[in-house]
Design a protein around this motif. Sequence first.
Motif, mmCIF file in Angstrom:
data_model
loop_
_atom_site.group_PDB
_atom_site.id
_atom_site.type_symbol
_atom_site.label_atom_id
_atom_site.label_comp_id
_atom_site.label_asym_id
_atom_site.label_seq_id
_atom_site.Cartn_x
_atom_site.Cartn_y
_atom_site.Cartn_z
ATOM 1 N N GLN A 33 0.894 -1.336 0.101
ATOM 2 C CA GLN A 33 0.147 0.029 -0.205
ATOM 3 C C GLN A 33 0.869 1.190 0.049
ATOM 4 O O GLN A 33 0.314 2.274 -0.516
ATOM 5 N N ALA A 34 1.986 0.971 0.473
ATOM 6 C CA ALA A 34 3.014 2.265 0.443
ATOM 7 C C ALA A 34 3.743 2.217 -0.781
ATOM 8 O O ALA A 34 4.565 3.043 -1.059
ATOM 9 N N GLU A 35 3.489 1.399 -1.876
ATOM 10 C CA GLU A 35 3.758 1.452 -3.057
ATOM 11 C C GLU A 35 5.706 0.920 -3.096
ATOM 12 O O GLU A 35 6.341 1.402 -4.013
ATOM 13 N N ARG A 36 5.637 -0.031 -1.995
ATOM 14 C CA ARG A 36 7.171 -0.294 -1.964
ATOM 15 C C ARG A 36 6.851 -1.918 -2.325
ATOM 16 O O ARG A 36 7.262 -2.700 -1.498
ATOM 17 N N LEU A 37 6.559 -1.968 -3.431
ATOM 18 C CA LEU A 37 6.316 -3.171 -4.125
ATOM 19 C C LEU A 37 7.624 -4.491 -4.272
ATOM 20 O O LEU A 37 7.460 -5.496 -3.830
ATOM 21 N N GLU A 38 8.612 -3.677 -4.677
ATOM 22 C CA GLU A 38 9.763 -4.775 -4.800
ATOM 23 C C GLU A 38 10.331 -4.942 -3.190
ATOM 24 O O GLU A 38 10.682 -6.404 -3.036
ATOM 25 N N GLU A 39 10.259 -4.038 -2.257
ATOM 26 C CA GLU A 39 10.522 -4.505 -0.889
ATOM 27 C C GLU A 39 9.487 -5.587 -0.417
ATOM 28 O O GLU A 39 9.997 -6.447 0.199
ATOM 29 N N LEU A 84 -0.363 -9.020 -4.889
ATOM 30 C CA LEU A 84 -1.346 -8.892 -6.457
ATOM 31 C C LEU A 84 -2.082 -7.491 -6.197
ATOM 32 O O LEU A 84 -2.062 -6.793 -7.351
ATOM 33 N N GLY A 85 -2.695 -7.284 -5.281
ATOM 34 C CA GLY A 85 -3.782 -6.119 -4.892
ATOM 35 C C GLY A 85 -2.719 -4.790 -4.988
ATOM 36 O O GLY A 85 -3.235 -3.847 -5.801
ATOM 37 N N ILE A 106 -3.201 -1.769 -7.910
ATOM 38 C CA ILE A 106 -3.285 -0.523 -7.585
ATOM 39 C C ILE A 106 -2.197 0.605 -8.296
ATOM 40 O O ILE A 106 -2.700 1.513 -8.827
ATOM 41 N N TYR A 107 -1.046 0.084 -8.222
ATOM 42 C CA TYR A 107 -0.081 0.995 -8.705
ATOM 43 C C TYR A 107 0.553 0.466 -10.252
ATOM 44 O O TYR A 107 1.594 0.686 -10.543
ATOM 45 N N ALA A 108 -0.307 -0.512 -10.866
ATOM 46 C CA ALA A 108 0.194 -0.934 -12.230
ATOM 47 C C ALA A 108 1.502 -1.351 -12.574
ATOM 48 O O ALA A 108 2.085 -1.055 -13.480
ATOM 49 N N ASN A 109 1.937 -2.227 -11.432
ATOM 50 C CA ASN A 109 3.446 -2.666 -11.463
ATOM 51 C C ASN A 109 3.056 -4.355 -12.108
ATOM 52 O O ASN A 109 2.839 -5.147 -11.347
ATOM 53 N N VAL A 110 3.134 -4.193 -13.475
ATOM 54 C CA VAL A 110 2.970 -5.422 -14.186
ATOM 55 C C VAL A 110 4.084 -6.438 -13.953
ATOM 56 O O VAL A 110 3.795 -7.419 -14.102
ATOM 57 N N GLU A 111 5.410 -5.869 -13.868
ATOM 58 C CA GLU A 111 6.565 -6.752 -13.778
ATOM 59 C C GLU A 111 6.324 -7.554 -12.325
ATOM 60 O O GLU A 111 6.288 -8.765 -12.364
ATOM 61 N N VAL A 112 6.130 -7.134 -11.401
ATOM 62 C CA VAL A 112 5.935 -7.769 -9.989
ATOM 63 C C VAL A 112 4.571 -8.743 -10.077
ATOM 64 O O VAL A 112 4.677 -9.779 -9.618
ATOM 65 N N GLY A 113 3.709 -8.029 -10.586
ATOM 66 C CA GLY A 113 2.278 -8.776 -10.738
ATOM 67 C C GLY A 113 2.469 -10.051 -11.581
ATOM 68 O O GLY A 113 1.933 -10.992 -11.255
ATOM 69 N N ASN A 114 3.366 -10.026 -12.748
ATOM 70 C CA ASN A 114 3.512 -11.183 -13.581
ATOM 71 C C ASN A 114 4.397 -12.176 -12.732
ATOM 72 O O ASN A 114 3.783 -13.466 -12.871
ATOM 73 N N LYS A 115 5.212 -11.936 -11.956
ATOM 74 C CA LYS A 115 5.871 -12.797 -10.971
ATOM 75 C C LYS A 115 4.797 -13.554 -10.068
ATOM 76 O O LYS A 115 4.947 -14.721 -9.717
ATOM 77 N N VAL A 116 4.001 -12.674 -9.364
ATOM 78 C CA VAL A 116 3.125 -13.020 -8.598
ATOM 79 C C VAL A 116 2.022 -14.056 -9.363
ATOM 80 O O VAL A 116 1.776 -15.219 -8.619
#
Length: 156
Positions: free
Chosen positions: A111-117, A141-142, A146-156
């Motif tokens: 939620q803090a947009e620290r997706l890689e972390e 994944l949620g 929210i932040y349209a991070n397709v790279e991490v989303g694809n891994k998930v």
Amino acid sequence: MALVDMYSKCGCVEPALLVFEGILDKDVKAWNAIISGVAMNRNAKKSFELFERMNAYGAQATVVTFVAILTAFTYAGFVDEGLLLFEQMGVVYGVEPQLEHYACIVDLLGQAERLEEAETFTEEKIGGFEGGDANVWGALLGACKIYANVEVGNKV
């Protein structure tokens, strides 16, 4: 406790607090009810104040207590506070983190947009895809959505 829970779920925090204060012998269930109720109404500071009062009162925090506090910190964006509390759970409070706590931290970071972390946290603390559950991966994944991070989303 049922009144505390009902008022909280209706968004009536002040009446919930009044009922709680009227409980003479506050056990951990009463403390968890008010902390969770205040947390669900997105008042992280008050939730944490109640948590500190609970500790001073001598009630032992439980798995439920920490889910409530970590959730409140997520709503408020108190990332550093949430990470610190998570690290203190076992050492200071004697409550070993469970998968629901890991999901809270993933959600807190996401939620803090620290997706890689958040992704690194799941890999290091939970063991990646083999160690997590639907709550952990759903939180990540949620946040990707929210932040349209397709790279991490694809891994998930």
